[in-house]
Enzyme design. Sequence first.
Site, mmCIF file in Angstrom:
data_model
loop_
_atom_site.group_PDB
_atom_site.id
_atom_site.type_symbol
_atom_site.label_atom_id
_atom_site.label_comp_id
_atom_site.label_asym_id
_atom_site.label_seq_id
_atom_site.Cartn_x
_atom_site.Cartn_y
_atom_site.Cartn_z
ATOM 1 N N LYS A 153 -45.210 -85.856 -55.689
ATOM 2 C CA LYS A 153 -46.626 -84.907 -55.773
ATOM 3 C C LYS A 153 -46.711 -83.762 -56.958
ATOM 4 O O LYS A 153 -45.379 -82.758 -56.704
ATOM 5 C CB LYS A 153 -47.275 -84.070 -54.259
ATOM 6 C CG LYS A 153 -48.402 -83.697 -53.741
ATOM 7 C CD LYS A 153 -48.456 -82.326 -53.493
ATOM 8 C CE LYS A 153 -48.996 -81.122 -53.762
ATOM 9 N NZ LYS A 153 -49.439 -80.462 -55.148
ATOM 10 N N GLY A 206 -40.744 -74.233 -54.609
ATOM 11 C CA GLY A 206 -42.280 -73.340 -55.136
ATOM 12 C C GLY A 206 -41.251 -72.627 -53.932
ATOM 13 O O GLY A 206 -40.370 -71.756 -53.556
ATOM 14 N N SER A 207 -43.092 -71.652 -53.657
ATOM 15 C CA SER A 207 -42.005 -71.011 -52.799
ATOM 16 C C SER A 207 -41.767 -70.371 -51.491
ATOM 17 O O SER A 207 -41.397 -71.354 -50.679
ATOM 18 C CB SER A 207 -43.664 -70.361 -52.104
ATOM 19 O OG SER A 207 -44.484 -71.042 -51.378
ATOM 20 N N THR A 208 -41.179 -69.196 -51.169
ATOM 21 C CA THR A 208 -40.019 -69.044 -50.350
ATOM 22 C C THR A 208 -40.835 -69.437 -48.882
ATOM 23 O O THR A 208 -40.393 -70.138 -47.581
ATOM 24 C CB THR A 208 -38.939 -68.165 -49.919
ATOM 25 O OG1 THR A 208 -38.658 -67.966 -51.609
ATOM 26 C CG2 THR A 208 -38.153 -68.188 -48.891
ATOM 27 N N GLY A 211 -41.611 -73.184 -48.514
ATOM 28 C CA GLY A 211 -40.539 -73.642 -47.999
ATOM 29 C C GLY A 211 -40.051 -73.213 -47.249
ATOM 30 O O GLY A 211 -39.615 -74.663 -45.718
ATOM 31 N N GLU A 228 -35.532 -75.796 -53.585
ATOM 32 C CA GLU A 228 -35.552 -74.736 -54.699
ATOM 33 C C GLU A 228 -36.743 -73.262 -54.271
ATOM 34 O O GLU A 228 -38.069 -73.431 -54.499
ATOM 35 C CB GLU A 228 -35.585 -75.554 -56.029
ATOM 36 C CG GLU A 228 -34.313 -76.164 -56.143
ATOM 37 C CD GLU A 228 -32.955 -75.846 -56.144
ATOM 38 O OE1 GLU A 228 -32.945 -75.277 -55.876
ATOM 39 O OE2 GLU A 228 -32.133 -76.660 -55.619
ATOM 40 N N CYS A 262 -37.942 -69.123 -61.618
ATOM 41 C CA CYS A 262 -37.402 -68.766 -60.273
ATOM 42 C C CYS A 262 -35.632 -67.942 -60.563
ATOM 43 O O CYS A 262 -35.551 -67.414 -59.730
ATOM 44 C CB CYS A 262 -37.400 -69.934 -59.331
ATOM 45 S SG CYS A 262 -36.609 -71.359 -59.777
ATOM 46 N N GLU A 354 -40.687 -60.891 -55.848
ATOM 47 C CA GLU A 354 -40.704 -61.766 -57.149
ATOM 48 C C GLU A 354 -42.461 -62.033 -58.219
ATOM 49 O O GLU A 354 -43.514 -62.017 -56.874
ATOM 50 C CB GLU A 354 -40.114 -63.121 -56.513
ATOM 51 C CG GLU A 354 -40.474 -64.429 -57.532
ATOM 52 C CD GLU A 354 -39.999 -65.677 -57.461
ATOM 53 O OE1 GLU A 354 -40.494 -66.357 -56.456
ATOM 54 O OE2 GLU A 354 -38.848 -66.483 -58.415
HETATM 55 P P1 NAP Z 1 -46.578 -72.887 -53.400
HETATM 56 O O1 NAP Z 1 -47.424 -72.695 -52.813
HETATM 57 O O2 NAP Z 1 -44.924 -72.557 -52.661
HETATM 58 O O3 NAP Z 1 -46.397 -74.624 -54.298
HETATM 59 C C1 NAP Z 1 -45.642 -75.229 -54.628
HETATM 60 C C2 NAP Z 1 -45.766 -76.820 -54.297
HETATM 61 O O4 NAP Z 1 -45.935 -76.835 -52.801
HETATM 62 C C3 NAP Z 1 -47.053 -77.555 -55.201
HETATM 63 O O5 NAP Z 1 -47.328 -78.713 -55.299
HETATM 64 C C4 NAP Z 1 -48.229 -76.971 -53.590
HETATM 65 O O6 NAP Z 1 -49.461 -77.471 -54.181
HETATM 66 C C5 NAP Z 1 -46.849 -77.802 -52.829
HETATM 67 N N1 NAP Z 1 -47.644 -77.309 -51.489
HETATM 68 C C6 NAP Z 1 -48.650 -76.023 -50.913
HETATM 69 N N2 NAP Z 1 -48.306 -75.997 -49.659
HETATM 70 C C7 NAP Z 1 -48.275 -77.164 -49.169
HETATM 71 C C8 NAP Z 1 -47.498 -77.479 -47.783
HETATM 72 N N3 NAP Z 1 -48.164 -76.238 -46.539
HETATM 73 N N4 NAP Z 1 -46.789 -78.754 -47.855
HETATM 74 C C9 NAP Z 1 -46.803 -79.309 -48.961
HETATM 75 N N5 NAP Z 1 -47.096 -78.714 -49.986
HETATM 76 C C10 NAP Z 1 -47.337 -77.692 -50.209
HETATM 77 O O7 NAP Z 1 -46.281 -72.266 -54.581
HETATM 78 P P2 NAP Z 1 -47.477 -71.554 -55.431
HETATM 79 O O8 NAP Z 1 -48.728 -71.162 -54.619
HETATM 80 O O9 NAP Z 1 -47.565 -72.550 -56.832
HETATM 81 O O10 NAP Z 1 -46.931 -70.585 -56.445
HETATM 82 C C11 NAP Z 1 -46.868 -68.801 -55.328
HETATM 83 C C12 NAP Z 1 -45.717 -68.203 -55.568
HETATM 84 O O11 NAP Z 1 -44.447 -68.988 -55.431
HETATM 85 C C13 NAP Z 1 -44.992 -67.827 -57.315
HETATM 86 O O12 NAP Z 1 -45.842 -66.650 -57.575
HETATM 87 C C14 NAP Z 1 -43.164 -67.600 -57.131
HETATM 88 O O13 NAP Z 1 -43.519 -66.321 -57.137
HETATM 89 C C15 NAP Z 1 -43.056 -68.912 -56.384
HETATM 90 N N6 NAP Z 1 -42.817 -69.984 -56.257
HETATM 91 C C16 NAP Z 1 -41.681 -70.367 -57.482
HETATM 92 C C17 NAP Z 1 -41.378 -71.221 -57.931
HETATM 93 C C18 NAP Z 1 -39.481 -72.232 -58.361
HETATM 94 O O14 NAP Z 1 -39.529 -72.346 -59.215
HETATM 95 N N7 NAP Z 1 -39.027 -71.348 -57.232
HETATM 96 C C19 NAP Z 1 -41.600 -71.895 -57.920
HETATM 97 C C20 NAP Z 1 -43.328 -71.991 -57.751
HETATM 98 C C21 NAP Z 1 -43.663 -70.916 -57.947
HETATM 99 P P3 NAP Z 1 -50.389 -77.270 -54.866
HETATM 100 O O15 NAP Z 1 -50.651 -78.169 -55.967
HETATM 101 O O16 NAP Z 1 -51.669 -77.447 -53.637
HETATM 102 O O17 NAP Z 1 -50.383 -75.498 -55.244
#
Ligand code: NAP
Length: 452
Positions: A153, A206-208, A211, A228, A262, A354
Amino acid sequence: MTTDVLNPSTGTVLTSVPSLDEGETDAAIERARRAFPAWRSMAPGDRARLLRRFAAVVDEHLEELADLEVRNAGHTIGNARWEAGNVRDVLNYYAGAPERLIGKQIPVAGGLDVTFHEPLGVVGIIVPWNFPMPIAGWGFAPALAAGNTVVLKPAELTPLTAIRLGELALEAAIPADVFQIVPGKGSVVGRRFVTHPAVRKVCFTGSTDVGKSIMAGCADQVKRVTLELGGKSANIVFADADLAKAAASAPSAVFDNAGQDCCARSRLLVQESVYDKFLSLLEPAVRAFRVQDPADPAAEMGPLISAAHRQTVASYVDGADVGFVGNAPEGAGWWFPPTVLLAHGPDDRHWREEVFGPVLSVLPFKDEEDAVRLANDTEYGLSGSLWTRDLGRALRVSRAVETGALSVNSHSSVRYWTPFGGMKQSGLGRELGPDALLGFTDVKNVFLAMGD
Ligand code: NAP
Ligand code: MG
């Protein structure tokens, strides 16, 4: 249902892509489940050859993939080429694995004991928007090499390169349904990877917060998980370092990919005896950082990913003590200038959280012990750098800083030959390198009785 995909440099709609519902996700998972037996039992040399062919097809389309990422994610063209090349390299690296997935023969009485590294079945990979291509490849390449089938995804904001990689896999003759892209919402498609019993592992970046919810959800089926997550990595500059070199490289260590990394070294710790001198070296480097149309090969940084994200990033600068600010284009698109904030202590919000944008927080430290204490004063533990000419100090501090990866006198985090992942709340498990492969397998022990 479909979702519009925007160009973050202009704010305009690029295209729209399907957003799959739960029934369509279940159907993709079911196809992956059915494709698994043939893929796992394919001769190792044949699986290796197909992965090498996939790598070659990615290489043939490198410019096209890079161009898509410039338009969909606002990545600079230089970075986007590296990212597409990374997918090719990681595929080639793990293409060596099917023929080397070697178990053990263990001495026991009465027979022969051997171990096998069995694939898990269907692996679900959930990718964020910040590095759509590499993060996808770090999951699917070892997962496929180990004999699993994959549903992936992409993030809703950045699905285009993943969708293209899915097509290129078919062009490379990877059998149908072995590697499927399932675009849609995290709360629908991603959630189903967690709850569907046929998915035996979830690989999440993605986000903590998300995760943690994925880990909790996976517990229900004792589903394997690799996480991660976020980071707040420190760049520690000691007084004895090559200050000019450390200052020249500090901006790209945090502003690369507009800070949406990250591993961004977003906390700068400078020894107090050289604090003023270091900031005077840093300022021109920050002001000179080239933020411009990411399609221009001279660009060092493009826009942020979305309007909403720009608002979040800006909230960290409001009311903070601003040291100095670089340049960014005006007008359409989600631009944000490189920004250096002076922290007044480790409780400042921009020092602790972050930001995931081009914002660097700076704080002075007294001595080595103080530096290590401040660097470790965070729930994160992903990456980091330290600058010193003292070899003993480099070793001591490298061992003392609680992160999964560190670089001394450089800012390297990601090399596909070496393990990548976080300590503490930055993650669980490791990607890349020689060990990641085993994260997509379970050990099976078989005893064959000798008889008499
Ligand atoms: P996120 O919400 O954690 O999204 C990451 C991925 O997970 C996306 O594909 C997202 O889908 C999916 N996702 C969201 N909710 C989910 C759920 N309940 N079950 C399964 N999958 C789910 O991150 P974000 O909203 O894009 O970013 C928010 C913050 O996270 C950033 O500002 C940053 O601080 C952190 N982040 C960290 C990393 C890293 O590399 N460690 C990467 C991205 C973000 P959608 O397509 O619907 O969003
Ligand atoms: Mg989210």
